[in-house]
Design an enzyme around this catalytic site. Sequence first.
Site, PDB file in Angstrom:
ATOM      1  N   ASP A 197       3.677   3.291  -4.187  1.00  0.00           N
ATOM      2  CA  ASP A 197       2.579   4.016  -4.823  1.00  0.00           C
ATOM      3  C   ASP A 197       2.449   3.472  -6.244  1.00  0.00           C
ATOM      4  O   ASP A 197       3.322   3.689  -7.090  1.00  0.00           O
ATOM      5  CB  ASP A 197       2.904   5.519  -4.844  1.00  0.00           C
ATOM      6  CG  ASP A 197       1.786   6.331  -5.494  1.00  0.00           C
ATOM      7  OD1 ASP A 197       0.949   5.742  -6.215  1.00  0.00           O
ATOM      8  OD2 ASP A 197       1.764   7.559  -5.283  1.00  0.00           O
ATOM      9  N   THR A 245     -15.893   0.061   4.459  1.00  0.00           N
ATOM     10  CA  THR A 245     -14.440   0.253   4.483  1.00  0.00           C
ATOM     11  C   THR A 245     -14.165   1.758   4.590  1.00  0.00           C
ATOM     12  O   THR A 245     -15.084   2.569   4.428  1.00  0.00           O
ATOM     13  CB  THR A 245     -13.785  -0.253   3.168  1.00  0.00           C
ATOM     14  OG1 THR A 245     -14.175   0.634   2.103  1.00  0.00           O
ATOM     15  CG2 THR A 245     -14.192  -1.672   2.831  1.00  0.00           C
ATOM     16  N   LYS A 262     -13.289   1.365 -13.832  1.00  0.00           N
ATOM     17  CA  LYS A 262     -13.684   0.006 -13.420  1.00  0.00           C
ATOM     18  C   LYS A 262     -14.224  -0.797 -14.606  1.00  0.00           C
ATOM     19  O   LYS A 262     -14.049  -2.009 -14.661  1.00  0.00           O
ATOM     20  CB  LYS A 262     -14.705   0.075 -12.281  1.00  0.00           C
ATOM     21  CG  LYS A 262     -14.131   0.667 -10.981  1.00  0.00           C
ATOM     22  CD  LYS A 262     -13.009  -0.187 -10.410  1.00  0.00           C
ATOM     23  CE  LYS A 262     -12.609   0.267  -9.005  1.00  0.00           C
ATOM     24  NZ  LYS A 262     -11.557  -0.581  -8.407  1.00  0.00           N
ATOM     25  N   TYR A 284     -14.383   7.076 -12.114  1.00  0.00           N
ATOM     26  CA  TYR A 284     -14.293   5.795 -11.395  1.00  0.00           C
ATOM     27  C   TYR A 284     -14.999   4.694 -12.190  1.00  0.00           C
ATOM     28  O   TYR A 284     -14.463   3.600 -12.379  1.00  0.00           O
ATOM     29  CB  TYR A 284     -14.924   5.966 -10.014  1.00  0.00           C
ATOM     30  CG  TYR A 284     -14.909   4.746  -9.115  1.00  0.00           C
ATOM     31  CD1 TYR A 284     -13.779   4.435  -8.367  1.00  0.00           C
ATOM     32  CD2 TYR A 284     -16.020   3.926  -8.993  1.00  0.00           C
ATOM     33  CE1 TYR A 284     -13.765   3.327  -7.520  1.00  0.00           C
ATOM     34  CE2 TYR A 284     -16.019   2.823  -8.152  1.00  0.00           C
ATOM     35  CZ  TYR A 284     -14.893   2.528  -7.417  1.00  0.00           C
ATOM     36  OH  TYR A 284     -14.881   1.431  -6.578  1.00  0.00           O
ATOM     37  N   ASP A 339       0.878  -1.182   0.000  1.00  0.00           N
ATOM     38  CA  ASP A 339       0.000   0.000   0.000  1.00  0.00           C
ATOM     39  C   ASP A 339       0.911   1.226   0.000  1.00  0.00           C
ATOM     40  O   ASP A 339       2.135   1.090   0.091  1.00  0.00           O
ATOM     41  CB  ASP A 339      -0.949  -0.003   1.213  1.00  0.00           C
ATOM     42  CG  ASP A 339      -2.268   0.709   0.898  1.00  0.00           C
ATOM     43  OD1 ASP A 339      -2.231   1.906   0.540  1.00  0.00           O
ATOM     44  OD2 ASP A 339      -3.320   0.072   1.010  1.00  0.00           O
TER      45      ASP A 339
HETATM   46  P1  NAI Z   1      -9.922   1.242   1.073  1.00  0.00           P
HETATM   47  O1  NAI Z   1      -9.824   2.702   0.910  1.00  0.00           O
HETATM   48  O2  NAI Z   1     -10.049   0.661   2.427  1.00  0.00           O
HETATM   49  O3  NAI Z   1      -8.714   0.503   0.354  1.00  0.00           O
HETATM   50  C1  NAI Z   1      -8.128   0.948  -0.829  1.00  0.00           C
HETATM   51  C2  NAI Z   1      -6.631   0.982  -0.608  1.00  0.00           C
HETATM   52  O4  NAI Z   1      -5.982   1.319  -1.842  1.00  0.00           O
HETATM   53  C3  NAI Z   1      -6.205   2.018   0.435  1.00  0.00           C
HETATM   54  O5  NAI Z   1      -5.531   1.388   1.491  1.00  0.00           O
HETATM   55  C4  NAI Z   1      -5.316   2.949  -0.349  1.00  0.00           C
HETATM   56  O6  NAI Z   1      -4.228   3.474   0.393  1.00  0.00           O
HETATM   57  C5  NAI Z   1      -4.848   2.069  -1.499  1.00  0.00           C
HETATM   58  N1  NAI Z   1      -4.377   2.881  -2.618  1.00  0.00           N
HETATM   59  C6  NAI Z   1      -4.973   3.984  -3.123  1.00  0.00           C
HETATM   60  N2  NAI Z   1      -4.200   4.516  -4.083  1.00  0.00           N
HETATM   61  C7  NAI Z   1      -3.096   3.739  -4.167  1.00  0.00           C
HETATM   62  C8  NAI Z   1      -1.906   3.812  -4.952  1.00  0.00           C
HETATM   63  N3  NAI Z   1      -1.704   4.802  -5.812  1.00  0.00           N
HETATM   64  N4  NAI Z   1      -0.966   2.855  -4.769  1.00  0.00           N
HETATM   65  C9  NAI Z   1      -1.156   1.864  -3.885  1.00  0.00           C
HETATM   66  N5  NAI Z   1      -2.255   1.742  -3.108  1.00  0.00           N
HETATM   67  C10 NAI Z   1      -3.209   2.686  -3.253  1.00  0.00           C
HETATM   68  O7  NAI Z   1     -11.177   0.828   0.195  1.00  0.00           O
HETATM   69  P2  NAI Z   1     -11.810  -0.583  -0.150  1.00  0.00           P
HETATM   70  O8  NAI Z   1     -13.249  -0.381  -0.109  1.00  0.00           O
HETATM   71  O9  NAI Z   1     -11.204  -1.684   0.602  1.00  0.00           O
HETATM   72  O10 NAI Z   1     -11.402  -0.704  -1.684  1.00  0.00           O
HETATM   73  C11 NAI Z   1     -10.776  -1.834  -2.252  1.00  0.00           C
HETATM   74  C12 NAI Z   1     -11.169  -1.934  -3.705  1.00  0.00           C
HETATM   75  O11 NAI Z   1     -12.566  -2.237  -3.774  1.00  0.00           O
HETATM   76  C13 NAI Z   1     -10.957  -0.658  -4.511  1.00  0.00           C
HETATM   77  O12 NAI Z   1     -10.473  -0.988  -5.790  1.00  0.00           O
HETATM   78  C14 NAI Z   1     -12.366  -0.098  -4.635  1.00  0.00           C
HETATM   79  O13 NAI Z   1     -12.520   0.680  -5.784  1.00  0.00           O
HETATM   80  C15 NAI Z   1     -13.177  -1.369  -4.706  1.00  0.00           C
HETATM   81  N6  NAI Z   1     -14.581  -1.205  -4.367  1.00  0.00           N
HETATM   82  C16 NAI Z   1     -14.965  -0.838  -3.093  1.00  0.00           C
HETATM   83  C17 NAI Z   1     -16.295  -0.689  -2.790  1.00  0.00           C
HETATM   84  C18 NAI Z   1     -16.751  -0.266  -1.446  1.00  0.00           C
HETATM   85  O14 NAI Z   1     -17.966  -0.060  -1.290  1.00  0.00           O
HETATM   86  N7  NAI Z   1     -15.901  -0.139  -0.448  1.00  0.00           N
HETATM   87  C19 NAI Z   1     -17.337  -0.922  -3.805  1.00  0.00           C
HETATM   88  C20 NAI Z   1     -16.838  -1.303  -5.081  1.00  0.00           C
HETATM   89  C21 NAI Z   1     -15.509  -1.445  -5.327  1.00  0.00           C
END
Ligand code: NAI
Length: 266
Positions: free
Chosen positions: A64, A192, A161, A157, A38
């Site tokens: 990153d 989350t 996706k 977004y 991360d």
């Molecule tokens: P989250 O915010 O807890 O986790 C996403 C992580 O990606 C964060 O820890 C962040 O630091 C990391 N990240 C962001 N930019 C980055 C970069 N440039 N390099 C490396 N890491 C990076 O959110 P969540 O919900 O766990 O998201 C996980 C995946 O699920 C994402 O792809 C999100 O789009 C997808 N998603 C989430 C939904 C939700 O309702 N939470 C719904 C649909 C999809």
Amino acid sequence: MDLGIDGRVALVTGADSGIGLHTAALLLDEGARVVLTDVDAERLEKAAATLDAPADRVLTVAADLTEAGSAERVVAAATERFGAVDVLVHAAGITGAQGLFHEIDEDGWRQTLETDLFAAVRAVRAVIDGMRARGWGRVVLVASEDAVQPYPDELPYCVAKAGVLALVKGLSKTYASEGVLVNAVSPAFIETPMTDAMMDERADENGTSVDEAIRSFLAEERPGMELGRRGRPEEVAAVIGFLVSERASFVNGSNYRVDAGSVQTI
Ligand code: NAI
């Protein structure tokens, strides 16, 4: 069900919170060795410390993924420590630029696509040749319900996706014959930090509590979510865990929805 991934090496991106962190926990429970990556080294360390796993099965590498060479650096560290990467779970992502189309500038589009689409390309590029060489691999890219059901206030977004789904399908056709299976998981409104931030903002804008913001969001914006609640990250991790396992040996090029029915078509 034994997932049959004991000893496999899994790289999980977006691993310091939410879906990524819960997937890392599940894979560790199943005996895999897990590389968590991360952006922020300190937050990543703290997250890894919450995992109940022997230190010799966990590696953290901050990177990153919008930066060129970042994914290769993570995979090099993983390979040095564990010898290979067998599984990629790409969960890194951001909500990205918000607003209607005419309100979002080119930088907003670029930043969102860079993180939500190009980082996926980068992560797969870094692991694919090793998987092909060993004749076994599992890749799961986390997409979203938004990929097939775009919401007008977050088009960058949604477009990113949708690109992830196309990428998954194309990769699944390219590499299945070499033993590498590629699938997508598409969640909706999971509990989350990503949706916590959205709900905090909604509560502020509407002058309500966060609970009321969640209730009204479900009623007004996500009426298809028949369970009437946010999903839990472990409910997404369970599906990802299956897809990266030996048990999913005939599953390829699929998009598994974990969305309580949000997407209106089957
Ligand atoms: P989250 O915010 O807890 O986790 C996403 C992580 O990606 C964060 O820890 C962040 O630091 C990391 N990240 C962001 N930019 C980055 C970069 N440039 N390099 C490396 N890491 C990076 O959110 P969540 O919900 O766990 O998201 C996980 C995946 O699920 C994402 O792809 C999100 O789009 C997808 N998603 C989430 C939904 C939700 O309702 N939470 C719904 C649909 C999809």
